[in-house]
Write a protein that holds these residues in place. Sequence first.
Motif, mmCIF file in Angstrom:
data_model
loop_
_atom_site.group_PDB
_atom_site.id
_atom_site.type_symbol
_atom_site.label_atom_id
_atom_site.label_comp_id
_atom_site.label_asym_id
_atom_site.label_seq_id
_atom_site.Cartn_x
_atom_site.Cartn_y
_atom_site.Cartn_z
ATOM 1 N N SER A 74 -5.986 -6.290 3.068
ATOM 2 C CA SER A 74 -5.088 -5.247 3.302
ATOM 3 C C SER A 74 -5.666 -3.857 3.513
ATOM 4 C CB SER A 74 -4.049 -4.898 2.012
ATOM 5 O OG SER A 74 -3.302 -3.934 2.207
ATOM 6 N N VAL A 75 -5.567 -3.429 5.020
ATOM 7 C CA VAL A 75 -6.004 -2.336 5.404
ATOM 8 C C VAL A 75 -5.463 -0.956 4.611
ATOM 9 C CG1 VAL A 75 -6.268 -0.548 7.416
ATOM 10 C CG2 VAL A 75 -6.543 -3.125 7.624
ATOM 11 N N ARG A 76 -4.053 -0.846 4.509
ATOM 12 C CA ARG A 76 -3.650 0.160 3.761
ATOM 13 C C ARG A 76 -4.362 0.353 2.419
ATOM 14 N NH1 ARG A 76 2.744 0.752 5.951
ATOM 15 N NH2 ARG A 76 2.241 0.475 8.052
ATOM 16 N N GLU A 77 -3.995 -0.803 1.801
ATOM 17 C CA GLU A 77 -4.795 -0.797 0.211
ATOM 18 C C GLU A 77 -6.019 -0.172 0.195
ATOM 19 O OE1 GLU A 77 -7.048 -1.853 -3.016
ATOM 20 O OE2 GLU A 77 -7.413 -2.947 -1.225
ATOM 21 N N ASN A 103 0.521 0.835 11.714
ATOM 22 C CA ASN A 103 0.418 -0.589 11.925
ATOM 23 C C ASN A 103 1.427 -1.451 11.304
ATOM 24 O OD1 ASN A 103 -0.913 0.404 9.338
ATOM 25 N ND2 ASN A 103 -1.596 -1.804 8.944
ATOM 26 N N ARG A 104 1.942 -2.516 12.072
ATOM 27 C CA ARG A 104 2.903 -3.447 11.457
ATOM 28 C C ARG A 104 2.093 -4.754 10.685
ATOM 29 N NH1 ARG A 104 7.488 -5.302 15.698
ATOM 30 N NH2 ARG A 104 7.928 -6.370 13.900
ATOM 31 N N ALA A 105 1.295 -5.256 11.259
ATOM 32 C CA ALA A 105 0.263 -6.054 10.767
ATOM 33 C C ALA A 105 -0.276 -5.323 9.391
ATOM 34 C CB ALA A 105 -0.476 -6.797 11.621
ATOM 35 N N ARG A 106 -0.406 -6.074 8.447
ATOM 36 C CA ARG A 106 -1.008 -5.314 7.271
ATOM 37 C C ARG A 106 -2.570 -5.879 6.933
ATOM 38 N NH1 ARG A 106 2.661 -2.488 4.460
ATOM 39 N NH2 ARG A 106 4.545 -2.174 5.691
ATOM 40 N N LEU A 107 -2.755 -7.239 7.132
ATOM 41 C CA LEU A 107 -4.070 -7.787 6.933
ATOM 42 C C LEU A 107 -4.998 -7.947 8.162
ATOM 43 C CD1 LEU A 107 -2.642 -10.734 4.599
ATOM 44 C CD2 LEU A 107 -3.322 -8.390 3.872
ATOM 45 N N VAL A 108 -6.326 -7.775 7.717
ATOM 46 C CA VAL A 108 -7.370 -7.951 8.602
ATOM 47 C C VAL A 108 -8.511 -8.998 8.225
ATOM 48 C CG1 VAL A 108 -7.156 -5.606 9.916
ATOM 49 C CG2 VAL A 108 -8.613 -6.105 7.832
ATOM 50 N N ILE A 219 -6.784 -8.955 13.480
ATOM 51 C CA ILE A 219 -5.691 -9.087 12.550
ATOM 52 C C ILE A 219 -5.984 -10.487 11.830
ATOM 53 C CG2 ILE A 219 -3.357 -9.498 12.441
ATOM 54 C CD1 ILE A 219 -3.102 -7.386 14.518
ATOM 55 N N SER A 220 -5.680 -10.796 10.797
ATOM 56 C CA SER A 220 -5.750 -12.116 9.863
ATOM 57 C C SER A 220 -4.823 -13.036 10.538
ATOM 58 C CB SER A 220 -5.675 -11.710 8.389
ATOM 59 O OG SER A 220 -5.515 -12.985 7.909
ATOM 60 N N LYS A 221 -5.330 -14.202 10.602
ATOM 61 C CA LYS A 221 -4.253 -15.395 10.969
ATOM 62 C C LYS A 221 -3.365 -15.661 10.064
ATOM 63 C CE LYS A 221 -7.484 -17.122 14.642
ATOM 64 N NZ LYS A 221 -8.089 -18.323 15.089
ATOM 65 N N GLN A 222 -3.612 -15.210 8.531
ATOM 66 C CA GLN A 222 -2.682 -15.615 7.688
ATOM 67 C C GLN A 222 -1.691 -14.415 7.527
ATOM 68 O OE1 GLN A 222 -4.770 -16.780 4.174
ATOM 69 N NE2 GLN A 222 -6.507 -17.284 5.329
#
Length: 227
Positions: A74-77, A103-108, A219-222
């Motif tokens: 999580s980028v924001r975390e 960012n809308r997507a949260r995971l990288v 961006i993480s595929k998950q």
Amino acid sequence: MESEVDGILVVAHELKAPLSVLRQLALSFDEMDEHGEHIRSEMVSVSERALKQVNDLIKVKRLEDGLFEMAPVSVREVCDAVSRELDYLFKYNRRDLYIKYMNRARLVTANRDLLYSVVYNFLLNAIHYSGEGTRAELIVREAKDRIKILIRDYGPTLPMDVWREMKRGWIKKPTSIAMRPGSSGLGLYIASRFSRYMNANVGAIRHRDGTSFYVELPISKQASLFV
């Protein structure tokens, strides 16, 4: 170049023990007046930041062993955690930190510890090189199939030779940075090596009134599973 890096790592190992002792000595002082407490707090803070960079340097050598696993992060975390840790230092140096998430997507796809260090070192640069009373900016936004974390400072502009190395994607070794007194480029070296390991794009943008450092991660595929 590799022998120079090895030499740096030897020094890092040698510094770790005395820095740890310094931190423990500062913590062991008996109760003191307000001025003394302030000095103790600064001693602990400085030694902890130095230890963090020493540990990061040791990790640089371990990168070649492939021990740092990649996972959805999580980028924001991560950005929130780094900003909380450095909040005291921003306030002490009379700097403000402006944070904006776009960012809308949260995971990288990244390694959390390495990404934490990248953001930490970029923000530490911003603290050192923004003028008193100015602000640093941390902006997170999407860039096609990647998320870009950008840290902007309002200090002296980055020299062309360092900018070219950042544009190439990594810095060969820590070097002094002209017009940025007291900097060995150590934080940029660490950030660039960690970013390269994570297959992240890293770079810098030169402004008339400062510099923006950034890292772009896939961006993480998950990610869709966690929205």
